[in-house]
Scaffold this active site. Structure first.
Site, PDB file in Angstrom:
ATOM      1  N   GLU A 259       0.795  -0.964  -0.025  1.00  0.00           N
ATOM      2  CA  GLU A 259      -0.029  -0.085   0.020  1.00  0.00           C
ATOM      3  C   GLU A 259       0.892   1.306   0.010  1.00  0.00           C
ATOM      4  O   GLU A 259       0.571   2.147   0.978  1.00  0.00           O
ATOM      5  CB  GLU A 259      -0.767   0.026   1.090  1.00  0.00           C
TER       6      GLU A 259
ATOM      7  N   ASP B 268      -8.456  -9.252   4.296  1.00  0.00           N
ATOM      8  CA  ASP B 268      -8.300  -8.048   5.304  1.00  0.00           C
ATOM      9  C   ASP B 268      -9.226  -7.624   6.300  1.00  0.00           C
ATOM     10  O   ASP B 268      -9.907  -6.967   6.283  1.00  0.00           O
ATOM     11  CB  ASP B 268      -8.135  -6.817   4.203  1.00  0.00           C
TER      12      ASP B 268
ATOM     13  N   GLU C 159     -12.377  -2.015  12.035  1.00  0.00           N
ATOM     14  CA  GLU C 159     -12.431  -1.141  10.955  1.00  0.00           C
ATOM     15  C   GLU C 159     -13.889  -1.708   9.899  1.00  0.00           C
ATOM     16  O   GLU C 159     -14.400  -0.883   9.263  1.00  0.00           O
ATOM     17  CB  GLU C 159     -11.146  -1.533  10.139  1.00  0.00           C
TER      18      GLU C 159
HETATM   19  C1  BDP Z   1      -6.192  -2.117   6.053  1.00  0.00           C
HETATM   20  C2  BDP Z   1      -6.366  -0.694   6.391  1.00  0.00           C
HETATM   21  C3  BDP Z   1      -5.232   0.167   6.407  1.00  0.00           C
HETATM   22  C4  BDP Z   1      -4.014  -0.401   6.990  1.00  0.00           C
HETATM   23  C5  BDP Z   1      -3.838  -1.706   6.221  1.00  0.00           C
HETATM   24  C6  BDP Z   1      -2.689  -2.515   6.878  1.00  0.00           C
HETATM   25  O1  BDP Z   1      -7.548  -0.224   5.711  1.00  0.00           O
HETATM   26  O2  BDP Z   1      -5.537   1.399   7.001  1.00  0.00           O
HETATM   27  O3  BDP Z   1      -3.098   0.162   6.854  1.00  0.00           O
HETATM   28  O4  BDP Z   1      -5.065  -2.726   6.483  1.00  0.00           O
HETATM   29  O5  BDP Z   1      -2.970  -3.474   7.713  1.00  0.00           O
HETATM   30  O6  BDP Z   1      -7.280  -3.019   6.366  1.00  0.00           O
HETATM   31  O7  BDP Z   1      -1.462  -2.222   6.722  1.00  0.00           O
END
Ligand code: BDP
Length: 722
Positions: A311, A385, A413
């Protein structure tokens, strides 16, 4: 006239005094968590008889002083009588310490040898003919854990007259991950601001920090990563190391080590180097020096957590190196000081056309055996996730030569933020008990992570914290249960039992009265399935609105990366719905052991709650209920909404057992949840019916609005998203 005025004034003053004096007994704001120690009723007090009348500390280390404070607080709160401190244990004393610090304990010759560094023993013994309760361990922290266990037993009204309890954690690292930013925002935080007031550290250390450590110690958490995985290199500057050292000092007596998320490009950002290539000697020297600097300030620093090449975060691949190269470089810098690297496997890339479910395995499996000894690879529970329900991550079992750490998300979340009541103990029990079949049947995820499956000694479990500046810590009273359950499950994942933990928590947090506990636990145990049903039934996943993930967004199809779009996951069309991950599709099932792949890969065998995760299924397929898939889908949404209604009814009946403030807060949140559950149901049905092109099943309610209404809703200020 005057008299009337004075009378009114006096009445107001009386009311004020009454509120101040009587208020705390009645109104509770949740700050005390499960450590409330409210007075027991007389019968319960009587059943504890003459035990626990005085305290005999076997030492005066900072940790043992906290044990004394905790026992004093707990015993006086619960029994209403003071437990004086004495040198020699008298009738009904509690004697606590280690053989090294207490001759009295050494003389008892207790079987402590296999309790390790953190285990404890609780035992009822006789000293000089007098009954004494002993709390012993090999270290002071073991004793602290034992003290909390003794108090837990009292809070849950278990007998303590003939104790013989021995316990040691099955996991070495039991760590919270705070996704807290240095400006006090919290990524995916729904409980206010970050509790770390970096600006005022290191000098200002509010009582809150100690209370945080105490709460964590009470559930066995022994580490905390203070900053977000999407990290800022400033955390590693001298200024911030001093701030971190201040927190470490507060936490130390509670057996809690601090860790930091390390930004891979820090050598460039704060070190002035032209590269962060892990093979570059200057980069390696920079990290070695950085580790030395940190350990000079924090001798028991735990190590680094790293999100790399995921990401948009920097990582070794930016320099043509592998995850192992990156992790090992940091591991080498930490090794001389005893630190570890927790390297996250949460990776996926837009350039990679592979099913996102498969990407972590494709990158990490080939690296099995290449990581240094002090590296753990940290893997989320599910393949995508933190969804309401996912199959276990296929990396569990697939990297026998690497210690894998399980990462759970305590903050909700994807499960309704703080306002939806969803007890996650059931989700975690489900993943821990999932059988990976690697290397053979019975090799559960719990056995993979606690080291028994493949003989690892470095073991751990991480939970993304739900803690913030809200007075009740977690944003909602019931979300405290998730923090609690995380600690209890991390202590011994094979023994994880969501229901027992819920019962324990409910008794301690509200009241042990079974008329409260039983209905409350039933409500908790069904709560996560309710979320699955009204948000993502039958294996659907990742249908939340963009960015903040608040509310439904199954229609979203225009985001830059394919796997950010809900349509990527549900694949609804005129024929059916679901993601074909069998051999005719992405074949993600092949990443599991053959026995597991056979189960997930067969639509007749896979559990219906995962059906659409692995299969694209025709709308008219017959489900186990006899209904068609379309009817079943609508039925599941309705079931989810109905369960929330039942939860509201249950809670209403529990009013006599709960203080007003917490009762009202939970009730208000349940009504928000009810509204939002209906919103999820209505919006999802309004959207999917376009593809299904079938009437709603007999008796099903029409969505309240048309699809356009739901699509137009926008919540740019929804919390937790940065
Ligand atoms: C996702 C979240 C994000 C996190 C990412 C992670 O939306 O905010 O940074 O995981 O775990 O679920 O790195």
């Amino acid at each position: 006239m005057r008299g009337g005025y004075a009378g009114a004034w006096l009445a107001a003053l009386g009311l004020l005094i009454a509120t101040v004096w009587l208020g705390p007994a009645r109104a509770e704001d949740g700050y005390d968590l499960w450590l409330r120690y409210r007075p027991m009723p007389a019968e319960a007090r009587a059943s504890y008889g003459d035990t626990l009348r005085s305290l005999t500390p076997g030492g005066d280390s900072p940790t043992l002083m906290r044990v004394t404070a905790e026992l004093t607080r707990g015993l006086s709160g619960l029994t209403g009588r003071n437990a004086p401190i004495t040198d020699r244990p008298g009738e009904g004393a509690v004697l606590y310490g280690t053989p090294a610090t207490s001759a009295l304990i050494a003389a008892l010759d207790l079987p402590l040898s296999d309790l390790g560094e953190e285990g404890y023993l609780l035992r009822s013994v006789r000293i000089d003919g007098r009954p004494v309760t002993v709390i012993a361990g090999n270290t002071d922290v073991g004793v602290l854990y034992g003290a909390f266990e003794l108090l837990r037993r009292m809070q849950t009204r278990q007998p303590i007259a003939a104790l013989d309890v021995r316990s040691r954690p099955a996991m070495r690292l039991r760590v919270l991950n705070h996704w807290d930013n240095l400006d006090r925002t919290v990524e995916r935080g729904y409980a206010g601001q970050s509790i770390w007031d970096w600006h005022k550290l290191p000098d200002f250390r509010p009582r809150l920090y100690e209370d945080y450590a105490r709460a964590n110690a009470s559930i066995g958490v022994n580490g905390t990563v203070l900053n977000n995985v999407n990290s800022n290199a400033r955390s590693l500057t001298p200024e911030y190391i001093a701030k971190t050292a201040a927190l470490a000092e507060v936490f130390r007596p509670y057996g809690i080590r601090v860790y930091l998320s390390a930004r891979f490009s820090a050598p460039m950002e704060i070190g002035g180097l032209p590269t962060a290539d892990p093979m570059d000697p200057r980069v390696r020297a920079w990290w070695r020096a950085k580790a030395e600097e940190i350990y000079a300030a924090i001798p028991d620093f735990g190590g680094f957590l790293v999100k790399a090449n995921s990401e948009g975060q920097p990582g070794p691949q930016d320099f043509g190196r592998t995850h192992a190269d990156g992790a090992n470089m940091l591991a080498e810098a930490l090794a001389p000081h005893g630190g570890v690297v927790m390297w996250r496997a949460f990776v996926y890339a837009a350039e990679n056309p592979e099913d996102r479910h498969k990407q972590a395995n494709l990158e990490f499996e080939p690296l099995d055996g290449e990581f240094a000894e002090n590296v753990l690879v940290q893997v989320k529970n599910g393949a995508i996730d933190f969804q309401p329900r996912e199959p276990f991550h296929p990396l569990f079992g697939a990297m026998p030569r690497t210690p894998l750490m399980l990462e759970l998300q305590i903050t909700k979340e994807y499960l309704g933020f703080a306002t939806h009541l969803a007890y996650l103990g059931t989700m975690w029990e489900e993943v821990l008990r999932a059988d990976t079949w690697c290397p053979s049947q019975g090799s559960t995820v719990a056995k993979v992570i606690d080291g028994t499956a493949f003989g690892h000694r470095l073991t751990g479990m991480a939970g993304v914290a739900n803690i913030g500046s809200d007075r009740n810590w977690s944003g909602s009273h019931f979300d405290q249960a998730n923090w609690y359950a995380f600690g209890r499950m991390a202590w011994d994942p094979q023994a994880a039992d969501a229901e027992t933990i819920a019962r324990e928590w409910a008794a301690m947090t509200f009241t042990p009265d079974p008329r409260f506990v039983e209905p409350a636990v039933t409500m908790m145990m069904g709560s996560r399935q309710a979320v699955v049903d009204y948000m993502t039934p039958l294996g659907l996943h990742h249908l939340m609105a963009t960015g903040h993930h608040y509310g439904p967004g199954p229609w979203v199809d225009d985001l830059a990366r394919p796997e950010w779009n809900p349509v990527y996951y549900h694949r609804a069309n005129a024929e059916g719905i679901g993601f074909d991950r069998t051999a005719s599709g992405s074949n993600a099932v092949a990443q599991y052991a053959p026995e597991v792949a056979a189960r997930f890969g067969d639509p007749d065998v896979v559990e219906e709650d995962l059906l659409l995760w692995f299969h694209h299924v025709p709308w008219d397929r017959r489900m186990r209920s006899g209904r068609t898939l379309w009817e079943e889908l609508v039925g599941r949404y309705d079931r989810g909404v109905a369960t929330v209604g039942e939860m509201q009814d249950t809670w209403a009946r529990l009013r006599p057992f709960v203080d007003d403030q917490r009762f009202e807060e939970v009730a208000a949140f349940l009504s928000i949840q009810k509204e939002e559950a209906r919103w999820w149901r209505d919006a999802s049905i309004a959207y999917f019916r376009v593809f299904a092109d079938r009437p709603l099943p007999e008796g099903a309610r029409e969505p309240e609005h048309g699809l356009d209404h739901y699509r137009a809703l926008s919540f740019p200020e929804a919390p937790g998203h940065w």
